[in-house]
Enzyme design. Structure first.
Site, PDB file in Angstrom:
ATOM      1  N   ASP A 211       0.832  -4.526  -1.033  1.00 60.96           N
ATOM      2  CA  ASP A 211       1.393  -3.033  -1.097  1.00 60.96           C
ATOM      3  C   ASP A 211       1.231  -2.353   0.177  1.00 60.96           C
ATOM      4  OD1 ASP A 211       2.642  -3.380  -3.512  1.00 60.96           O
ATOM      5  OD2 ASP A 211       0.748  -2.816  -4.652  1.00 60.96           O
TER       6      ASP A 211
HETATM    7  C1  GLC Z   1      -3.078  -4.213  -5.941  1.00 59.83           C
HETATM    8  C2  GLC Z   1      -1.716  -4.349  -6.845  1.00 59.83           C
HETATM    9  C3  GLC Z   1      -1.142  -5.476  -6.399  1.00 59.83           C
HETATM   10  C4  GLC Z   1      -0.896  -5.847  -5.044  1.00 59.83           C
HETATM   11  C5  GLC Z   1      -2.369  -5.714  -4.700  1.00 59.83           C
HETATM   12  C6  GLC Z   1      -2.297  -5.992  -2.919  1.00 59.83           C
HETATM   13  O1  GLC Z   1      -3.870  -5.122  -6.554  1.00 59.83           O
HETATM   14  O2  GLC Z   1      -1.828  -4.150  -8.316  1.00 59.83           O
HETATM   15  O3  GLC Z   1       0.223  -5.357  -7.290  1.00 59.83           O
HETATM   16  O4  GLC Z   1      -0.331  -7.013  -4.907  1.00 59.83           O
HETATM   17  O5  GLC Z   1      -2.818  -4.574  -4.848  1.00 59.83           O
HETATM   18  O6  GLC Z   1      -1.695  -4.949  -2.254  1.00 59.83           O
HETATM   19  C1  GLC Z   2      -2.729   1.217  -2.740  1.00 61.59           C
HETATM   20  C2  GLC Z   2      -3.648   0.215  -2.920  1.00 61.59           C
HETATM   21  C3  GLC Z   2      -2.980  -1.226  -3.134  1.00 61.59           C
HETATM   22  C4  GLC Z   2      -2.464  -0.821  -4.567  1.00 61.59           C
HETATM   23  C5  GLC Z   2      -1.315   0.047  -4.358  1.00 61.59           C
HETATM   24  C6  GLC Z   2      -0.605   0.324  -5.834  1.00 61.59           C
HETATM   25  O1  GLC Z   2      -1.835   0.978  -1.897  1.00 61.59           O
HETATM   26  O2  GLC Z   2      -4.193  -0.022  -1.557  1.00 61.59           O
HETATM   27  O3  GLC Z   2      -3.997  -2.100  -3.349  1.00 61.59           O
HETATM   28  O4  GLC Z   2      -1.588  -2.257  -4.889  1.00 61.59           O
HETATM   29  O5  GLC Z   2      -2.072   1.371  -4.020  1.00 61.59           O
HETATM   30  O6  GLC Z   2       0.160   1.432  -5.855  1.00 61.59           O
END
Ligand code: GLC
Ligand code: GLC
Length: 811
Positions: free
Chosen positions: A483
């Protein structure tokens, strides 16, 4: 240092010191009603949706951490204490918190009075049951005063924290004998109320927080408790609570058992009222009656335990390594249930008001859960697929109560669609229930636009196939699984979210992770098409996959590892050429799981590079070197300090991809080593450093570039649970559900001699003994099923209800 120990026979983690390095929590409930409960009784409960149906209030960011929960105050003379230690923090003579499977039990003692408090959500009930036993273990008579306490939340947990000009006027309660009702907003648009009751006459009560606690005091010293005198308050606005007051006289050796029920009821419109302004309580009374004696409460708890016996009997291993066995047989499976239930909504790191059910998250959680309750997995697949758009893309999240896509976060996370192929094929392999593919499933919840589920898979596949960039690699969109790798975002405003802000037009950034995903799940899709006799579609899919493999080899290989992406400008991301972030984990994981370039040795080289550059004693970091400055064209990843979260943290979710990749090239020693590094049971001894619960995975462990490498955060709700389950159960221990049976393909440490797996699969019970006389990591030499030697490594299907003995010899 440890703060407790595993009691494997009881399937409990026993916490023996209340001041754990962070609240160590558990979950109550597996169906519609849920509670979070910490080792000091903190937490809250809700019905289905932690945002829209919050029963009790909880304040994050509190000081001290973890205040607010279900509290029982015992006043014994001048001393006031809690069985769970908080909030009074009166030092206890004995304290123990046992977190078990869907229940928690506190056993404590103070000045010769013993307390045992067991909290759980019975099956089929929309309520928490708290069984409390007080026992006089002293030589003298005791006159105790007991106060229960919960604080109601005004249902919508978000507005509860924001809209005080309204909230402080709307609270309404009713008091009826030993049951305290919370009915705020019931007279208008709500058809639900909550209650807190006890199965004994009470000698007083409070329903107004200020009357009970006092305006200038805290939970640790409510005035009513200190003075030993309830106020019998009736809340009108302000902050409604529920507190029972009971006087308990105990002769030496005597004990008193009470059952409290904290529940939720919905009434149909025509049955809302008993009389003007008085709520119809029949449903509440029915619910209370189900648990109004110790016998009934005990029976409900026993039923819950039986349920867990049944759930865990689906997969059981005996390796002789007690840590491996307890991860596999108890805690990893348990966490998979919890992540399946919660997605990323409610934990001590997820507020319950932010994210609903994630499209990618829930699809991945499902693969860790599908063997437990396949019927629920089936429904989940339909719910998820219903939030897909007609072009195959999807809402990134949906709300569990409405099951509608969440417009605030929207779409365009380009990895999303492919996870649906993973979850559906996992479901089919586990169950053999082909009928699901014919289910009519809408797009964007619009029944007018429904197709059979199978067509959703085709559109998932095509979404990627049709959205390729200049190098023939998949466009990343807002972001792929990571993300925080926001390659089209270019954000300069600290007040905007990287996930939702408008992306720069014409973004052509491409993802090698999605490329690997497409090859892996595209092949699954093609294989499924073949099973269904759709040879032409299978060939088409295989053609697209083959093209992708070529694109990866041509444009995605950096010499020693797979690139991570091409950015907005077409520049390499995750290359030796880059100053920071030269190598990333996700593309190494996915491209090696997909075995891209295996023949040419690319997988081996990529995994060796992971070992050299990314692995450290606490796990495998996400990227290296960590970013030390904000790179606007990369987005959020470079906002985190080095070593945390997506910026070179050990983001545990993706470690298993590498472990599985290692099994694809037969390196069982390495694969098991990686699996162990982040497995919580192996980190128990360093609880001081790790800080999170030693019985469940955390999302993140600080990486080698961090201020404090090895310190974990964000326990419980993480795809780490499902992926580690798949890794250990299917790739290391090697028992893989397949369409026509169970495939056995272990990849284990070479010094393992033998292990036994009991697997229930489609109603058949298999006992599988795996022997490794020649000390290899991988390769099935002999397969014997019920004394008959079979070619290959597929254990066939049998009639449900039968039992079969399997011997597998590696060599
Ligand atoms: C969080 C989110 C997941 C995403 C991950 C890496 O765990 O829930 O959807 O893939 O962050 O950014
Ligand atoms: C932030 C976190 C990531 C998560 C995302 C969800 O970017 O670092 O881990 O998946 O929020 O909105």
């Amino acid at each position: 240092m440890k703060y407790g120990y595993f009691d494997d026979a009881a399937r409990e983690y026993v916490i023996t010191e209340p001041k754990t390095p962070w609240p160590w929590i558990n979950y109550l409930g597996n169906e519609e009603f849920f509670g979070l409960i910490s080792n000091t009784g903190g937490g809250y409960c809700f019905y289905k949706d932690a945002k829209f149906r919050r029963l009790t209030r909880y304040r994050y960011n509190n000081v001290p951490v973890d205040v607010g929960g279900r509290y029982y105050y015992v006043k014994d003379g001048d001393v006031v204490w809690n069985p769970g230690f908080k909030p009074t923090q009166t030092p206890l003579d004995k304290y123990e918190c046992r977190h078990g499977l869907s229940y928690s039990r506190f056993s404590s003692e103070k000045n010769g009075v013993g307390a045992e408090l067991t909290c759980f959500v019975p099956r089929g009930a929309t309520a928490e049951v708290h069984k409390l036993t007080l026992e006089n273990r002293s030589g003298a008579g005791k006159s105790l005063k007991l106060f229960s306490f919960v604080e109601w939340c005004l249902w919508n947990a978000q507005t509860d924290m924001e809209n005080f000009q309204r909230n402080l006027s709307v609270g309404e309660v009713e008091i009826d004998g030993s049951t305290l009702y919370h009915k705020s907003e019931y007279k208008e648009r709500r058809n639900h109320y909550a209650f807190f009751s006890v199965n004994a006459p009470i000698q007083g009560f409070d329903t107004d927080r200020e009357s009970f606690i006092g305006l200038h005091d805290g939970f640790e010293a409510p005035q009513a408790v200190r003075e030993g005198a309830p106020r019998n308050s009736e809340a009108h606005g302000w902050s409604p609570i529920a507190s029972h007051y009971l006087e308990i006289d105990l002769a030496p050796g005597e004990k008193r058992e009470l059952v409290f029920v904290l529940g939720y009821v919905e009434n149909p419109e025509e049955e809302k009222w008993e009389s003007k302004g008085v709520i119809d309580k029949r449903r509440a009374k029915g619910l209370i009656e189900r648990f109004d004696s110790v016998e009934k409460a005990d029976a409900a708890l026993a039923e819950l335990k039986n349920r867990w016996d049944g759930l865990l009997a689906g997969y059981r291993v005996c390796t002789g390594d007690e840590k491996t066995d307890r991860m596999v047989n108890i805690w990893n499976q348990y966490q998979c249930m919890v992540t399946f239930n919660m997605s990323r909504s409610a934990s001590f790191f997820e507020s319950g008001i932010g994210r609903g059910m994630g499209f990618r998250d829930s699809n991945q959680d499902l693969v860790g859960f599908v063997h437990q309750v396949p019927e629920r997995a089936r429904q989940r697949i339909i719910d998820i697929a219903s939030t897909q758009f007609e072009d195959g893309s999807a809402y990134h999240q949906y709300q569990p109560l409405t099951k509608r896509g969440n417009a605030e976060i929207g779409s365009n996370f380009n990895d999303d669609p492919l996870w649906l192929i993973l979850s559906v094929t996992a479901y089919l392999k586990e169950t053999g229930d082909w009928s699901i593919l014919e289910e009519s499933v809408p797009y964007d919840n619009d029944e007018a636009k429904a197709t059979p589920l199978f067509e959703h898979l085709t559109r998932s596949f095509d979404f990627t196939a049709k959205h390729l960039g200049p190098h023939g690699l998949p466009l990343i969109g807002r972001a792929d699984w990571n993300d925080c790798l926001n390659l089209n975002c270019f954000s300069t405003d600290p007040n905007e979210s990287f996930q939702t802000t408008e992306n720069k037009a014409g973004g052509q950034a491409e993802s090698l992770m999605i490329a690997g995903q497409f090859v892996l799940y595209g092949r699954e899709y093609a294989r499924l098409c073949r099973k269904l006799g759709k040879a032409e579609e299978a060939a088409r899919a295989e053609g697209e996959v083959a093209k992708m493999v070529e694109s990866v080899k041509k444009h995605g290989w950096d010499g020693k590892w797979f690139l991570r992406a091409y950015d907005f400008f077409g520049k390499k991301v995750g290359s030796e050429e880059n100053e920071e972030g030269k190598i990333f984990i996700e593309s190494q994981g996915f491209c090696t799981m997909a075995e891209i370039g295996k023949e040419e040795g690319l997988c081996e080289k990529a995994l060796d590079s992971v070992g050299e550059r990314l692995a450290c004693e606490h796990g495998i970091v996400l990227n290296n070197p960590a970013f030390t400055k904000y790179v606007i064209e990369y987005g959020e990843i470079s906002t985190y300090p080095p070593g945390y979260k997506e910026n070179a943290g050990i983001f545990c979710h993706n470690n298993p991809w590498v472990a599985i990749g290692e099994t694809r090239i037969g390196r069982g020693d390495k694969a098991f080593d990686y699996w162990k590094r982040i497995a919580p049971a192996y980190r128990e001894e360093i609880s001081d450093l790790h800080r999170m619960e030693p019985y469940v995975y955390s999302q993140m462990i600080a990486g080698k570039d961090a201020f404090k490498p090895g310190e974990a955060k964000n326990s419980w709700l993480t795809g780490t649970a499902a992926w580690n389950w798949v890794t250990i159960s299917q790739y290391l221990l090697g028992i893989q559900p397949d369409y026509a049976g169970l495939r056995v393909d272990p990849c284990i440490p070479s010094d393992w001699k033998e292990y036994v797996v009991d697997r229930r699969f489609r109603g058949v019970q298999y006992r599988i003994v795996v022997k490794n006389p020649s000390g290899v990591c991988r390769g099935v030499k002999r397969l014997v099923v019920d004394a008959e030697e079979l070619p290959g490594n597929l254990i066939p299907l049998f009639e449900a209800g039968t039992k079969h003995e399997v011997e597998v010899v590696l060599g």
